[in-house]
Scaffold this active site. Sequence first.
Site, PDB file in Angstrom:
ATOM      1  N   GLY A 219      -4.698  -1.845  -0.392  1.00 21.79           N
ATOM      2  CA  GLY A 219      -3.637  -0.867  -0.600  1.00 21.79           C
ATOM      3  C   GLY A 219      -3.948   0.523  -0.088  1.00 21.79           C
ATOM      4  O   GLY A 219      -3.188   1.461  -0.337  1.00 21.79           O
TER       5      GLY A 219
ATOM      6  N   ARG B 257       5.525  10.085   3.185  1.00 24.04           N
ATOM      7  CA  ARG B 257       6.510   9.732   4.204  1.00 24.04           C
ATOM      8  C   ARG B 257       7.923   9.929   3.673  1.00 24.04           C
ATOM      9  O   ARG B 257       8.220   9.599   2.524  1.00 24.04           O
ATOM     10  CB  ARG B 257       6.309   8.279   4.637  1.00 24.04           C
TER      11      ARG B 257
ATOM     12  N   ASP C 128      10.028  -7.071   8.551  1.00 32.29           N
ATOM     13  CA  ASP C 128       9.778  -6.125   7.458  1.00 32.29           C
ATOM     14  C   ASP C 128       9.523  -4.720   7.977  1.00 32.29           C
ATOM     15  O   ASP C 128       9.417  -3.782   7.187  1.00 32.29           O
ATOM     16  CB  ASP C 128       8.602  -6.592   6.591  1.00 32.29           C
ATOM     17  N   ASN C 129       9.444  -4.566   9.303  1.00 31.39           N
ATOM     18  CA  ASN C 129       9.277  -3.247   9.909  1.00 31.39           C
ATOM     19  C   ASN C 129      10.541  -2.775  10.624  1.00 31.39           C
ATOM     20  O   ASN C 129      10.474  -1.851  11.435  1.00 31.39           O
ATOM     21  CB  ASN C 129       8.106  -3.252  10.902  1.00 31.39           C
TER      22      ASN C 129
ATOM     23  N   ARG D 102       0.831  -1.208   0.000  1.00 28.60           N
ATOM     24  CA  ARG D 102       0.000   0.000   0.000  1.00 28.60           C
ATOM     25  C   ARG D 102       0.869   1.263   0.000  1.00 28.60           C
ATOM     26  O   ARG D 102       0.526   2.271   0.607  1.00 28.60           O
ATOM     27  CB  ARG D 102      -0.963   0.009   1.184  1.00 28.60           C
TER      28      ARG D 102
ATOM     29  N   ARG E 249      14.772  -2.729   4.358  1.00 27.55           N
ATOM     30  CA  ARG E 249      14.419  -3.380   5.611  1.00 27.55           C
ATOM     31  C   ARG E 249      15.190  -4.685   5.777  1.00 27.55           C
ATOM     32  O   ARG E 249      15.778  -5.200   4.816  1.00 27.55           O
ATOM     33  CB  ARG E 249      12.909  -3.681   5.608  1.00 27.55           C
TER      34      ARG E 249
END
Length: 479
Positions: free
Chosen positions: A121, A171, A247-248, A88, A178
């Site tokens: 998304g 952002r 993944d974060n 997304r 990552r």
Amino acid sequence: MFDFDNTYAGLPKRFACIVRPARASNPQWIHFNSGLARELGLDVPALQSHEGLQVFSGNIVPDGACMLAQAYAGHQFGHFVPQLGDGRAVLLGEIIDRNGLRRDIQLKGSGMTPFSRRGDGLAPLGAVIREYIVSEAMFALGIPTTRSLAAVTTGEKVFREQPLAGAVLARVAASHIRVGTFEYFAARNDTEALRLLVDYTLKRHYPAEEFAGNAALALLDKTIERQARLLAQWMLVGFIHGVMNTDNMAISGETIDYGPCAFIDTYDPDAVFSSIDHSGRYAYCNQPTIAKWNLSVLAESLLPLIDAETKQAREKARAMLEAFDRRYAAHWSAGMQRKLGFGNVESGDDELGRAFLKNMHQQQLDYTNTFAALESSLDGASLFAASDSLWEAQWRARVARQPSGARAARQLMRAANPRVIPRNHQLERAIQSAYRGDYSVMERLITVLAQPYQLLAENDEYSRPPCETERVRQTFCGT
């Protein structure tokens, strides 16, 4: 409008997919971060125009944009998913800011991509507002983080438990690489891509340094250090990320992906707010351990580049990972010493810090306010019940032993202990007001949180813990 200098787009096609954001039927401004725009060297009037609104909603592709959805994998709550990717989000492109730093600009909530799986998304307004406010608050607290450049509504509905207003967040990040990016290629035994990614990441995040030895070990070492420092900073302000999947975790060492995040009110080391963290895997007290676990996943992904012999590669990686605990402890200790007002180091400082937290937990005190009130107790005011007065006596004696005494302690504590944080109930109030079309609560909160270490009388309501009816017990991802 943007002077893009895109490099990630120059990597092989398997690193990302070219995408086009979904069209927004009726975009409207929520907030524009003019201060960040100036820091990035952007044309503020142009971005605040109607054309800028169309860019941030995804309706216009600016000249030079690369429009990529990046590929990555990840361990989600400990379970490996070989393909996640930007489901997304769309990378507009990279710019060089006024300080010579390379920064990504990404649209989050901009519609489906090839990585969306079964998702739409999109992002609901509340999730965008939470990330905008908390990421900017983290920046003001001095904690490495992605930043929020702009937020707009789309005029579309996003369907979760109920129809919600849709929004897009612009952002800004040092990069969106990552741990999961490395996992993606490791899972495919794509050593060539791993090597390219290691070299690219080192050049991007450490452009002034030369890495003559093993590049993969160098990257692991750098990432361990940045994550050790970041996790200590989270713990020292009572921040809970809420969804520390691999993944974060950004290789840059920035806090990324503010989903079900929260700040502790009443101190509880086992605090969990995330609605999807049913086992408490990502509880406040578990965060350093999980960070090390994530780093071990990065190390595992890099093994083919560390050494051709798997056993030797594991030994080298394990030796490096063992440094995480020591590095984290050093950063936490240094930060706790400042929070307690200690300008020099004594052997019992860590024990005093832990005892302070234990007292706070036993008496169910507010984490932020108790640290902020510590300065007042230098004048004899008591923080704890009479049964815990021994700690305060030990602490005052410790402060008195340092060269500049109480005066130095006050300065250290004022600079290390925030007066205001983005409390859960205040975020919820801003979100609910926004859903009613009123962004004034959000605007005021952003203004207050920009000066977290200032003790201002007009901000007293923002330092107040929630009453029972205001208490937020769960936070949500928005996906």
